[in-house]
Enzyme design. Structure first.
Site, PDB file in Angstrom:
ATOM      1  N   ARG A 170     -13.966 -25.927   2.048  1.00 20.24           N
ATOM      2  CA  ARG A 170     -13.380 -27.201   2.481  1.00 20.24           C
ATOM      3  C   ARG A 170     -13.959 -27.575   3.837  1.00 20.24           C
ATOM      4  NH1 ARG A 170      -7.007 -26.906   3.318  1.00 20.24           N
ATOM      5  NH2 ARG A 170      -7.722 -25.303   4.768  1.00 20.24           N
ATOM      6  N   THR A 171     -13.931 -26.634   4.789  1.00 21.50           N
ATOM      7  CA  THR A 171     -14.545 -26.843   6.098  1.00 21.50           C
ATOM      8  C   THR A 171     -15.975 -26.308   5.993  1.00 21.50           C
ATOM      9  OG1 THR A 171     -12.375 -26.288   6.983  1.00 21.50           O
ATOM     10  CG2 THR A 171     -14.194 -26.480   8.589  1.00 21.50           C
ATOM     11  N   LYS A 206      -8.415  -5.982  11.798  1.00 16.98           N
ATOM     12  CA  LYS A 206      -9.617  -5.635  11.030  1.00 16.98           C
ATOM     13  C   LYS A 206     -10.922  -5.789  11.819  1.00 16.98           C
ATOM     14  CE  LYS A 206      -8.074  -6.461   6.318  1.00 16.98           C
ATOM     15  NZ  LYS A 206      -8.527  -7.012   5.043  1.00 16.98           N
ATOM     16  N   ASP A 228     -13.203  -3.314   0.416  1.00 14.25           N
ATOM     17  CA  ASP A 228     -12.957  -4.521  -0.385  1.00 14.25           C
ATOM     18  C   ASP A 228     -14.148  -4.866  -1.288  1.00 14.25           C
ATOM     19  OD1 ASP A 228     -10.399  -5.055   0.483  1.00 14.25           O
ATOM     20  OD2 ASP A 228     -11.041  -6.328   2.151  1.00 14.25           O
ATOM     21  N   TYR A 268      -3.787 -12.507  -6.453  1.00 13.98           N
ATOM     22  CA  TYR A 268      -3.141 -11.635  -7.440  1.00 13.98           C
ATOM     23  C   TYR A 268      -1.682 -11.974  -7.714  1.00 13.98           C
ATOM     24  CZ  TYR A 268      -1.913  -9.285  -3.084  1.00 13.98           C
ATOM     25  OH  TYR A 268      -1.473  -9.027  -1.813  1.00 13.98           O
ATOM     26  N   SER A 322       0.813  -1.223   0.000  1.00 16.14           N
ATOM     27  CA  SER A 322       0.000   0.000   0.000  1.00 16.14           C
ATOM     28  C   SER A 322       0.847   1.273   0.000  1.00 16.14           C
ATOM     29  CB  SER A 322      -0.965  -0.004   1.182  1.00 16.14           C
ATOM     30  OG  SER A 322      -1.875  -1.059   1.036  1.00 16.14           O
ATOM     31  N   THR A 370      -4.981  -3.543   8.529  1.00 14.02           N
ATOM     32  CA  THR A 370      -4.785  -4.904   8.026  1.00 14.02           C
ATOM     33  C   THR A 370      -4.635  -5.873   9.192  1.00 14.02           C
ATOM     34  OG1 THR A 370      -3.605  -6.236   6.409  1.00 14.02           O
ATOM     35  CG2 THR A 370      -2.270  -4.619   7.595  1.00 14.02           C
ATOM     36  N   ALA A 413     -14.626 -19.435   2.605  1.00 15.98           N
ATOM     37  CA  ALA A 413     -15.569 -18.876   3.587  1.00 15.98           C
ATOM     38  C   ALA A 413     -14.839 -18.056   4.643  1.00 15.98           C
ATOM     39  CB  ALA A 413     -16.370 -20.016   4.236  1.00 15.98           C
ATOM     40  N   GLY A 414     -13.700 -17.488   4.257  1.00 14.80           N
ATOM     41  CA  GLY A 414     -12.948 -16.644   5.200  1.00 14.80           C
ATOM     42  C   GLY A 414     -13.338 -15.176   5.049  1.00 14.80           C
ATOM     43  N   GLY A 415     -12.447 -14.288   5.507  1.00 15.91           N
ATOM     44  CA  GLY A 415     -12.715 -12.857   5.462  1.00 15.91           C
ATOM     45  C   GLY A 415     -12.922 -12.346   4.045  1.00 15.91           C
TER      46      GLY A 415
END
Ligand code: ATR
Length: 305
Positions: free
Chosen positions: A161-162, A72, A108, A241, A23, A68, A137-139
């Site tokens: 996966r989980t 967060k 985001d 990325y 950044s 970050t 299924a995370g942030g």
């Protein structure tokens, strides 16, 4: 090179670690291009020092900061206001200090959408009844699902996966979406990533988004996602990325799918924060160039997206 003077305004990023953050390069390039009297600095803040750091930034009249890992979520109780997006996502990535008040945003979701709007012809495909599959299924998944719901995508399946984490995300987000002023009625479902049900969903979805770290640094594992059934009509968006074209995107491209890489989202989430701090729209291409350079990517690699 930015000229620091007595009038220089400070923006930056807080996190631990922050040394890896791109950044500063991205924002300082945009500041220099506009000739603004701002400077963007990295601030390493340890978790137990978060409250003190926020009070300190406010006292020093810093204009705003990016937030970050690992702050967060922890920063939320320290704010005076939180945006709808940040509330839905459950995380804040941008603070604005304004007239003794602290505002929390999450750029985001909008960054994800703006990167897609850059490919206008693809964005236009997403009208009417749109079915999306989000891997992970995370942030990051939460931001993407929120972005899609805010853009009235009708059905979103979260595959993880989980699977319990995908179930928990749906259970938490669905009532929140219904209770915003927007009264969003997106249908959210969850599924296990290796299930045959997911193959059927992938075969018929309009948009497939990878938010997992699979593919980062070129780790293969594309087969994880049952891509055999992917149709050429499906837009495939990978928010990873590095590399700009992940193994998933390569496989999708080989099948004739339109593809979108993750660099655009990274640039745009930064650009939206920049606008909130300065009130000025930055030059996206200058930010992208600085990012590509700082990531050590060649122009060819980036173009090849
Ligand atoms: P972020 O904030 O970037 O989303 P995260 O919260 O750690 O990061 O979430 C990472 C996501 O990538 C999770 O959905 C994770 O799946 P699990 O919940 O099962 O851990 C997913 N992920 C990471 N590595 C994976 C792998 N090798 N295969 C499948 N999913 C993976």
């Amino acid at each position: 090179m930015i000229n620091i003077s007595g009038k220089t305004k400070i923006v930056g990023v807080i996190g631990e670690p922050v040394t890896h953050s791109r950044s500063p390069q991205m924002h300082n390039a945009a500041i220099a291009k506009l000739g603004l009297n701002f400077a963007y600095l990295p601030f390493e803040v340890k978790l137990p020092d978060l409250t003190t750091a926020i009070q300190g930034l406010k006292a020093l009249q810093v204009v705003g900061v990016n937030v970050t890992i690992p702050h967060k979520q922890n920063v939320i109780p320290l704010l005076d206001h939180i945006s709808t997006e940040a509330h839905l996502i459950g995380a804040v990535n941008t603070l604005v200090f304004d007239q003794d008040q602290i505002f929390g945003h999450n750029t985001d979701a909008e960054g994800f959408i703006r990167a897609m709007q850059e490919e206008a012809h693809l964005f236009d495909l997403l009208t009417g009844d749109v079915r999306a599959v989000v891997l992970g299924a995370g942030g990051a998944a939460r931001a993407v699902v929120t972005a899609l719901a805010l853009n009235k995508v009708t059905e979103i399946t979260i595959a993880n996966r989980t699977v319990s984490k995908a179930v928990a995300l749906v259970e938490d987000l669905e009532p929140k979406l219904l209770h915003t002023d927007l009264q969003l009625s997106t249908c959210l479902t969850s599924v296990e990533i290796q299930s045959s049900q997911l193959s059927d969903l992938i075969a018929t979805c309009d948009l497939l988004v990878n938010t997992t770290s699979v593919g980062m640094g070129n780790t293969a594992q594309v087969d994880l996602f049952n891509l055999g059934c992917l149709s050429a009509q499906t837009i495939v968006y990978d928010i990873v990325y590095t590399p700009p074209v992940t193994p998933l995107l390569r496989a999708a491209e080989a099948k004739g799918c339109p593809i979108i890489g993750g660099l655009g989202m990274l640039v745009h989430q930064g650009a939206i924060a920049f606008e909130k701090w300065t009130g000025i729209e930055p030059n996206i291409e200058i930010m992208r160039e600085a990012l590509v350079k700082s990531l050590g990517l060649s122009a060819k690699q980036e173009k090849n997206k």
